[in-house]
Design a protein around this motif. Structure first.
Motif, mmCIF file in Angstrom:
data_model
loop_
_atom_site.group_PDB
_atom_site.id
_atom_site.type_symbol
_atom_site.label_atom_id
_atom_site.label_comp_id
_atom_site.label_asym_id
_atom_site.label_seq_id
_atom_site.Cartn_x
_atom_site.Cartn_y
_atom_site.Cartn_z
ATOM 1 N N ARG A 90 0.687 -0.819 -0.324
ATOM 2 C CA ARG A 90 0.399 0.147 0.015
ATOM 3 C C ARG A 90 1.025 1.610 -0.445
ATOM 4 N NH1 ARG A 90 -3.754 -2.545 -2.162
ATOM 5 N NH2 ARG A 90 -5.385 -3.002 -1.154
ATOM 6 N N ILE A 91 1.986 1.514 0.740
ATOM 7 C CA ILE A 91 2.739 2.734 0.954
ATOM 8 C C ILE A 91 4.005 1.409 0.582
ATOM 9 C CG2 ILE A 91 4.226 4.658 1.921
ATOM 10 C CD1 ILE A 91 0.823 4.797 3.506
ATOM 11 N N SER A 92 5.279 2.054 -0.568
ATOM 12 C CA SER A 92 6.246 1.964 -0.230
ATOM 13 C C SER A 92 7.258 2.773 -0.041
ATOM 14 C CB SER A 92 6.021 1.876 -1.679
ATOM 15 O OG SER A 92 8.057 0.614 -2.276
ATOM 16 N N GLY A 93 8.452 3.132 0.348
ATOM 17 C CA GLY A 93 8.899 4.167 1.489
ATOM 18 C C GLY A 93 8.192 5.006 2.407
ATOM 19 N N TYR A 94 8.820 5.833 2.748
ATOM 20 C CA TYR A 94 8.853 6.909 4.198
ATOM 21 C C TYR A 94 7.037 6.783 4.680
ATOM 22 C CZ TYR A 94 13.336 5.971 5.403
ATOM 23 O OH TYR A 94 14.603 5.618 5.961
ATOM 24 N N PHE A 95 6.478 6.869 5.256
ATOM 25 C CA PHE A 95 5.565 6.897 5.686
ATOM 26 C C PHE A 95 4.947 7.602 7.178
ATOM 27 C CE2 PHE A 95 5.194 2.760 6.532
ATOM 28 C CZ PHE A 95 4.438 2.162 7.626
ATOM 29 N N ASP A 96 3.977 8.365 8.289
ATOM 30 C CA ASP A 96 3.689 8.737 9.331
ATOM 31 C C ASP A 96 2.708 7.908 9.877
ATOM 32 O OD1 ASP A 96 2.165 10.395 7.453
ATOM 33 O OD2 ASP A 96 2.814 12.026 7.890
ATOM 34 N N LEU A 97 2.581 8.214 10.542
ATOM 35 C CA LEU A 97 1.448 7.697 11.650
ATOM 36 C C LEU A 97 0.006 7.837 11.663
ATOM 37 C CD1 LEU A 97 -0.002 6.244 13.917
ATOM 38 C CD2 LEU A 97 0.327 8.392 15.268
ATOM 39 N N HIS A 98 -0.277 9.406 10.035
ATOM 40 C CA HIS A 98 -1.564 9.926 9.580
ATOM 41 C C HIS A 98 -1.848 8.850 8.540
ATOM 42 C CE1 HIS A 98 -4.565 12.534 8.250
ATOM 43 N NE2 HIS A 98 -3.742 12.943 7.337
ATOM 44 N N SER A 99 -0.384 8.507 7.123
ATOM 45 C CA SER A 99 -1.317 8.016 5.919
ATOM 46 C C SER A 99 -1.069 6.392 6.059
ATOM 47 C CB SER A 99 0.457 8.294 5.431
ATOM 48 O OG SER A 99 1.441 9.448 5.107
ATOM 49 N N LEU A 100 -0.738 5.691 8.050
ATOM 50 C CA LEU A 100 -0.691 5.035 7.677
ATOM 51 C C LEU A 100 -2.023 5.097 8.040
ATOM 52 C CD1 LEU A 100 -0.390 1.915 8.929
ATOM 53 C CD2 LEU A 100 0.336 3.004 11.549
ATOM 54 N N GLN A 101 -2.998 5.228 9.455
ATOM 55 C CA GLN A 101 -4.844 5.532 9.653
ATOM 56 C C GLN A 101 -5.189 5.541 8.093
ATOM 57 O OE1 GLN A 101 -4.702 8.659 12.161
ATOM 58 N NE2 GLN A 101 -3.363 7.987 13.732
ATOM 59 N N GLU A 102 -5.087 6.350 7.589
ATOM 60 C CA GLU A 102 -5.909 6.535 5.983
ATOM 61 C C GLU A 102 -5.954 5.588 5.090
ATOM 62 O OE1 GLU A 102 -4.115 9.908 4.050
ATOM 63 O OE2 GLU A 102 -5.283 10.903 5.276
ATOM 64 N N VAL A 103 -4.542 4.694 4.851
ATOM 65 C CA VAL A 103 -4.571 3.240 4.585
ATOM 66 C C VAL A 103 -5.469 2.303 5.500
ATOM 67 C CG1 VAL A 103 -3.051 1.531 4.048
ATOM 68 C CG2 VAL A 103 -2.534 3.222 2.994
ATOM 69 N N ILE A 104 -5.350 2.271 6.726
ATOM 70 C CA ILE A 104 -6.483 1.304 7.218
ATOM 71 C C ILE A 104 -7.376 2.102 6.963
ATOM 72 C CG2 ILE A 104 -7.148 0.668 9.086
ATOM 73 C CD1 ILE A 104 -3.990 0.814 10.183
ATOM 74 N N GLN A 105 -8.205 3.434 7.070
ATOM 75 C CA GLN A 105 -9.613 3.515 7.030
ATOM 76 C C GLN A 105 -10.580 3.529 5.770
ATOM 77 O OE1 GLN A 105 -11.291 5.120 10.205
ATOM 78 N NE2 GLN A 105 -13.136 4.241 8.144
ATOM 79 N N ALA A 106 -9.075 3.769 4.324
ATOM 80 C CA ALA A 106 -10.014 2.927 3.313
ATOM 81 C C ALA A 106 -9.802 1.455 3.098
ATOM 82 C CB ALA A 106 -8.503 3.984 2.087
ATOM 83 N N GLU A 107 -9.465 0.384 3.253
ATOM 84 C CA GLU A 107 -9.384 -0.456 3.883
ATOM 85 C C GLU A 107 -10.333 -0.950 4.297
ATOM 86 O OE1 GLU A 107 -8.072 -4.147 2.822
ATOM 87 O OE2 GLU A 107 -7.353 -2.480 2.371
ATOM 88 N N ILE A 108 -11.429 -0.218 5.673
ATOM 89 C CA ILE A 108 -11.621 -0.837 6.339
ATOM 90 C C ILE A 108 -13.331 -0.099 5.394
ATOM 91 C CG2 ILE A 108 -13.698 0.085 7.634
ATOM 92 C CD1 ILE A 108 -11.140 -0.178 10.053
ATOM 93 N N GLU A 109 -13.219 1.073 4.890
ATOM 94 C CA GLU A 109 -14.469 0.970 4.342
ATOM 95 C C GLU A 109 -14.919 0.031 2.567
ATOM 96 O OE1 GLU A 109 -13.278 5.373 3.394
ATOM 97 O OE2 GLU A 109 -13.803 6.198 5.371
ATOM 98 N N MET A 110 -13.746 -0.015 1.842
ATOM 99 C CA MET A 110 -13.534 -1.329 0.852
ATOM 100 C C MET A 110 -14.007 -2.550 1.766
ATOM 101 S SD MET A 110 -11.232 0.114 -1.938
ATOM 102 C CE MET A 110 -9.230 -0.639 -0.457
ATOM 103 N N ALA A 111 -13.837 -2.747 2.467
ATOM 104 C CA ALA A 111 -14.702 -3.616 2.965
ATOM 105 C C ALA A 111 -15.923 -4.087 3.591
ATOM 106 C CB ALA A 111 -13.345 -4.222 4.286
ATOM 107 N N ALA A 112 -16.635 -2.627 3.956
ATOM 108 C CA ALA A 112 -17.561 -2.719 4.270
ATOM 109 C C ALA A 112 -19.130 -2.490 3.160
ATOM 110 C CB ALA A 112 -18.746 -1.026 4.857
ATOM 111 N N LEU A 113 -18.078 -2.105 1.842
ATOM 112 C CA LEU A 113 -18.868 -2.939 0.596
ATOM 113 C C LEU A 113 -19.304 -3.719 0.511
ATOM 114 C CD1 LEU A 113 -16.938 -0.117 -1.520
ATOM 115 C CD2 LEU A 113 -18.990 0.395 -0.350
#
Length: 113
Positions: A90-113
């Motif tokens: 999902r992310i290749s290279g440095y990332f911060d906590l905010h980016s991590l949260q966004e990726v997880i939230q997107a995954e949760i939303e996609m799973a709910a569809l």
């Protein structure tokens, strides 16, 4: 009919603990136990038991289900640190906590569809 319990989203951070880290504090150093613990705590508060975080050293992905990811790292297609969600990059290279949260939230939303 009761809904089946969903498996938690598996978030894996792949990095090489022996490699030099960005001196400009580019992202989170998950090889640090303190960073890992504090991130697990934040994710638990935000997402409860829906998310499981794990750290995998570079050597751990050379075989098994993540071997393809290891090959992509060797070829230069992906760079460390690497964020995987359920085994998919999902992310290749440095990332911060905010980016991590966004990726997880997107995954949760996609799973709910």
């Amino acid at each position: 009919m009761p809904r089946a319990k969903r498996q938690p989203i598996l978030v894996t951070v792949v990095d090489d603990a022996a490699s030099p880290k960005c001196e400009a504090r580019c992202g989170l150093d998950f090889s640090s136990p303190e960073t890992f613990k504090s991130t697990v705590s934040v994710l638990r508060k935000l997402f409860g038991s829906r998310v499981k975080l794990e750290y995998a050293g570079l050597d751990a992905i050379q075989a098994g289900p993540l071997a393809e990811v290891g090959e992509r790292l060797k070829s230069g297609d992906l760079v460390l640190p690497l964020l995987l969600v359920n085994g998919k990059p999902r992310i290749s290279g440095y990332f911060d906590l905010h980016s991590l949260q966004e990726v997880i939230q997107a995954e949760i939303e996609m799973a709910a569809l």
